[in-house]
Write an enzyme that holds these catalytic residues in place. Structure first.
Site, PDB file in Angstrom:
ATOM      1  CG  LEU A  10      -1.975  -1.170   1.170  1.00 18.53           C
ATOM      2  CD1 LEU A  10      -2.824  -1.172   2.437  1.00 18.53           C
ATOM      3  CD2 LEU A  10      -2.878  -1.100  -0.071  1.00 18.53           C
ATOM      4  CB  ALA A  11       4.060   2.204  -1.542  1.00 12.49           C
ATOM      5  NE  ARG A  33       7.553  -5.607   4.197  1.00 12.08           N
ATOM      6  CZ  ARG A  33       8.790  -5.359   3.800  1.00 12.08           C
ATOM      7  NH1 ARG A  33       9.609  -6.363   3.568  1.00 12.08           N
ATOM      8  NH2 ARG A  33       9.226  -4.141   3.616  1.00 12.08           N
ATOM      9  CB  ALA A  76       9.953  -4.512 -10.306  1.00 15.82           C
ATOM     10  CB  SER A 128       1.094   3.891 -18.043  1.00 14.81           C
ATOM     11  OG  SER A 128       1.711   5.152 -18.252  1.00 14.81           O
ATOM     12  N   GLY A 129       0.528   6.008 -15.804  1.00 14.33           N
ATOM     13  CA  GLY A 129      -0.177   7.245 -15.481  1.00 14.33           C
ATOM     14  C   GLY A 129       0.283   7.829 -14.158  1.00 14.33           C
ATOM     15  CE  LYS A 182       3.846   1.710 -17.547  1.00 20.01           C
ATOM     16  NZ  LYS A 182       4.935   1.858 -16.677  1.00 20.01           N
ATOM     17  CG  HIS A 185       3.790   3.375 -21.943  1.00 18.11           C
ATOM     18  ND1 HIS A 185       4.468   3.903 -20.858  1.00 18.11           N
ATOM     19  CD2 HIS A 185       2.767   4.224 -22.182  1.00 18.11           C
ATOM     20  CE1 HIS A 185       3.871   5.011 -20.472  1.00 18.11           C
ATOM     21  NE2 HIS A 185       2.830   5.227 -21.251  1.00 18.11           N
ATOM     22  CG  ASN A 186       7.706   2.831 -18.793  1.00 19.30           C
ATOM     23  OD1 ASN A 186       6.504   2.972 -19.008  1.00 19.30           O
ATOM     24  ND2 ASN A 186       8.208   2.789 -17.575  1.00 19.30           N
ATOM     25  CD  GLU A 189       7.442   7.382 -19.164  1.00 18.30           C
ATOM     26  OE1 GLU A 189       6.388   6.720 -19.108  1.00 18.30           O
ATOM     27  OE2 GLU A 189       8.223   7.467 -18.189  1.00 18.30           O
ATOM     28  CE1 TYR A 190      12.614   5.565 -19.079  1.00 21.47           C
ATOM     29  CE2 TYR A 190      14.948   5.856 -19.536  1.00 21.47           C
ATOM     30  CZ  TYR A 190      13.936   5.465 -18.678  1.00 21.47           C
ATOM     31  OH  TYR A 190      14.250   4.979 -17.442  1.00 21.47           O
ATOM     32  NE  ARG A 287      15.392   9.468 -19.225  1.00 26.59           N
ATOM     33  CZ  ARG A 287      14.279   9.165 -18.586  1.00 26.59           C
ATOM     34  NH1 ARG A 287      14.321   8.536 -17.424  1.00 26.59           N
ATOM     35  NH2 ARG A 287      13.102   9.466 -19.096  1.00 26.59           N
TER      36      ARG A 287
HETATM   37  C1  6PG Z   1       4.160   5.459 -16.144  1.00 27.29           C
HETATM   38  C2  6PG Z   1       5.612   5.745 -15.940  1.00 27.29           C
HETATM   39  C3  6PG Z   1       6.085   5.138 -14.668  1.00 27.29           C
HETATM   40  C4  6PG Z   1       7.396   5.720 -14.179  1.00 27.29           C
HETATM   41  C5  6PG Z   1       8.593   5.003 -14.735  1.00 27.29           C
HETATM   42  C6  6PG Z   1       9.640   5.819 -15.411  1.00 27.29           C
HETATM   43  O1  6PG Z   1       3.877   4.923 -17.195  1.00 27.29           O
HETATM   44  O2  6PG Z   1       3.357   5.793 -15.287  1.00 27.29           O
HETATM   45  O3  6PG Z   1       6.359   5.230 -16.988  1.00 27.29           O
HETATM   46  O4  6PG Z   1       6.070   3.764 -14.819  1.00 27.29           O
HETATM   47  O5  6PG Z   1       7.438   7.064 -14.222  1.00 27.29           O
HETATM   48  O6  6PG Z   1       9.089   4.337 -13.634  1.00 27.29           O
HETATM   49  O7  6PG Z   1      10.624   6.148 -14.536  1.00 27.29           O
HETATM   50  P1  6PG Z   1      12.146   6.472 -14.843  1.00 27.29           P
HETATM   51  O8  6PG Z   1      12.177   7.689 -15.694  1.00 27.29           O
HETATM   52  O9  6PG Z   1      12.674   6.726 -13.477  1.00 27.29           O
HETATM   53  O10 6PG Z   1      12.786   5.281 -15.469  1.00 27.29           O
END
Ligand code: 6PG
Length: 478
Positions: A10-11, A33, A76, A128-129, A182, A185-186, A189-190, A287
């Site tokens: 529950l973080a 926990r 994870a 995601s979000g 996912k 997706h990330n 995102e990068y 990065r």
């Molecule tokens: C999302 C994000 C989320 C998080 C990642 C990226 O889809 O909500 O991608 O999963 O922000 O962990 O984090 P980093 O930039 O630290 O790799």
């Protein structure tokens, strides 16, 4: 009263998903926990809906309707294995364990296979979000068996973001497919974040436009075909002024980008699949380079920069906008192409139109562009590459001159634009009639007898480079 679903961990992300479920009418059993977190959540947000407080995993499992649905939201890696190990003996065949964290898809595949032997469903879901999305409607990418989706899908679709009345959630495919999507997706995102960063640097260092003015430009761009969550928040960050110094916020932040690893995973996987996701790779490397702060300090003293100042063209701001659009499109094209390769490799039937559609809302890469991408893959004839969809072939042709101008201006000014430029190289690499790969094949054949194909004949060939340079036909490849 029995619960529809249990949440352990529950973080913030777990708590927000639990609250989202409760707000949508589901009874949620809570476990953590340390029970203090559970109590804190109940004290602060107990009025969000129906919760059942539990202190142990046994209590959590006992409070659930069957088939039991237990959602794990822990860090994870090993912590996920540890929770699974504790849950497994408490569950019955047909029950479902859901891992909603950013787990590596290979871990998900391994866990799914192991639990399937106990007739337990294991579902890795990409969520995601961020924190806000988890609470108010994320984009959800569930993997696992189709059967498990029948029991789980209705809950997930209810709590997901919605666009045009459609939930941003759909079954992606078996075992690790959800976590794979996912991860990609990330990766996108990068790349998307990096191209926005490159645009910012070009406008600042190339055209001298200060962050406050850029905030206005980005807000305006957000009304064009660039409209997206990341452009919107970039305008907000650029417009923010540091209260302590009165300086633009971006000027007081250390310019070393962090990363938790999902971008890196995407690139490692792309390399394994032989998928040319150069934009995503460059964004991960950018990065990494930004974080080599000691070397960067030395380099500033030792390495020379641009030879001469050149004037940027009068069209520069609009040029940068168009180059940003093109580079962003390439990132999506590369990410989606990687999904096509992964589908073949892992036996997933990935539906790119559904994936693009569920990325339209709730997630970090949500963008207007995804509407057109969804349409492109929903067509009867699926494009082999996003860029081959007529709408995008035209769109990229329209911005190509500006894109080339921006990359060449950046190179002359010494402003690094690794994703703008590598995306353009990808575009040119794809469309060129002949590539220097022919010379590489010749080199490989000369030093390693690796053989080559001929444009005018079937089979493999080898030239006797050290002898009379005659050619052997139909040689064994090795
Ligand atoms: C999302 C994000 C989320 C998080 C990642 C990226 O889809 O909500 O991608 O999963 O922000 O962990 O984090 P980093 O930039 O630290 O790799």
């Amino acid at each position: 009263m029995s619960a529809h679903i249990g949440v352990t961990g529950l973080a913030v992300m777990g708590a927000n998903l639990a609250r989202n479920l409760a707000r949508n009418g589901f009874t949620v059993a809570l476990h953590n926990r340390s029970v203090e977190k559970t109590d804190a959540l109940l004290a602060r947000h107990g009025q969000d809906g129906d919760f059942i407080r539990t202190e142990t995993l046994q209590e959590l499992v006992d409070s659930l309707q069957k088939p039991r649905r237990v959602l794990i939201m822990v860090k994870a890696g090993q912590p996920v294995d540890s929770v699974i190990e504790q849950l497994e003996p408490l569950l019955e065949p047909g029950d479902i364990i859901i891992d909603a964290g950013n787990s590596h898809y290979e871990d998900t595949r391994r866990r799914e296979a192991a639990l399937a032997k106990q007739n337990l469903h294991f579902v890795g879901i990409g969520v995601s979000g961020g924190e806000e999305g988890a609470l108010n409607g994320p984009s959800i990418m569930p993997g696992g068996s189709k059967e498990s989706y029948a029991a789980l899908g209705p809950l997930l679709e209810k709590i997901a973001a919605r666009v045009d009345g459609q939930p941003c959630c759909a079954w992606i495919g078996t075992d690790g497919a959800g976590h794979f999507v996912k991860m990609v997706h990330n990766g996108i995102e990068y790349a998307d974040m990096q191209v926005i960063g490159e645009a910012f640097d070009l406008l600042r260092s190339g055209a001298g436009i200060e962050p406050a003015e850029q905030a206005r430009i980005f807000a305006e761009w957000n009304t064009t075909d660039l409209a997206s969550f990341l452009i919107e928040i970039s305008a907000e960050v650029l417009g923010h002024v540091d209260a302590n110094t009165g300086k633009p916020f971006v000027d007081v932040v250390v310019d070393a980008a962090g990363q938790k690893g999902t971008g890196r995973w995407t690139v490692i996987s792309a390399l394994e699949l032989g998928s040319p996701t150069s934009g995503i790779a460059e964004s991960v490397f950018a990065r990494a380079l930004s974080s080599q702060t000691d070397q960067r300090k030395l380099a500033q003293e030792l390495l020379v920069g641009a030879e001469a100042d050149i004037e940027v063209p009068a069209t520069f701001v609009e040029d940068v906008r168009q180059a940003l659009y093109a580079s962003k499109l390439i990132s999506y094209a590369q990410g989606l192409d990687m999904l096509t390769s992964a589908a073949t490799e892992y036996g997933w039937n990935l539906k790119l139109d559904e994936i693009a559609s569920l990325w339209r809302g709730g997630c970090i890469i949500r963008a207007d562009l995804l509407k057109e991408i969804t349409k492109a893959y929903a067509a009867d004839e699926k494009p082999a590459n996003l860029l081959f969809a007529p709408a995008f072939t035209t769109a990229i042709a329209d911005v190509l001159p500006a894109w080339r101008r921006v990359v060449s201006t950046a190179v002359q000014l010494g402003i690094p634009v690794p994703v703008f430029s590598s995306s353009l190289a990808y575009y040119d690499g794809l469309r060129r009639k002949r590539l220097p790969a022919a010379l590489i094949q010749g080199q490989r054949d000369l030093f390693g007898a690796h053989t080559y194909g001929r444009v005018d004949a079937e089979g493999s060939f080898h030239t006797l480079w050290g002898e009379d340079k005659s050619e052997l036909d139909a040689v064994d490849t090795h």
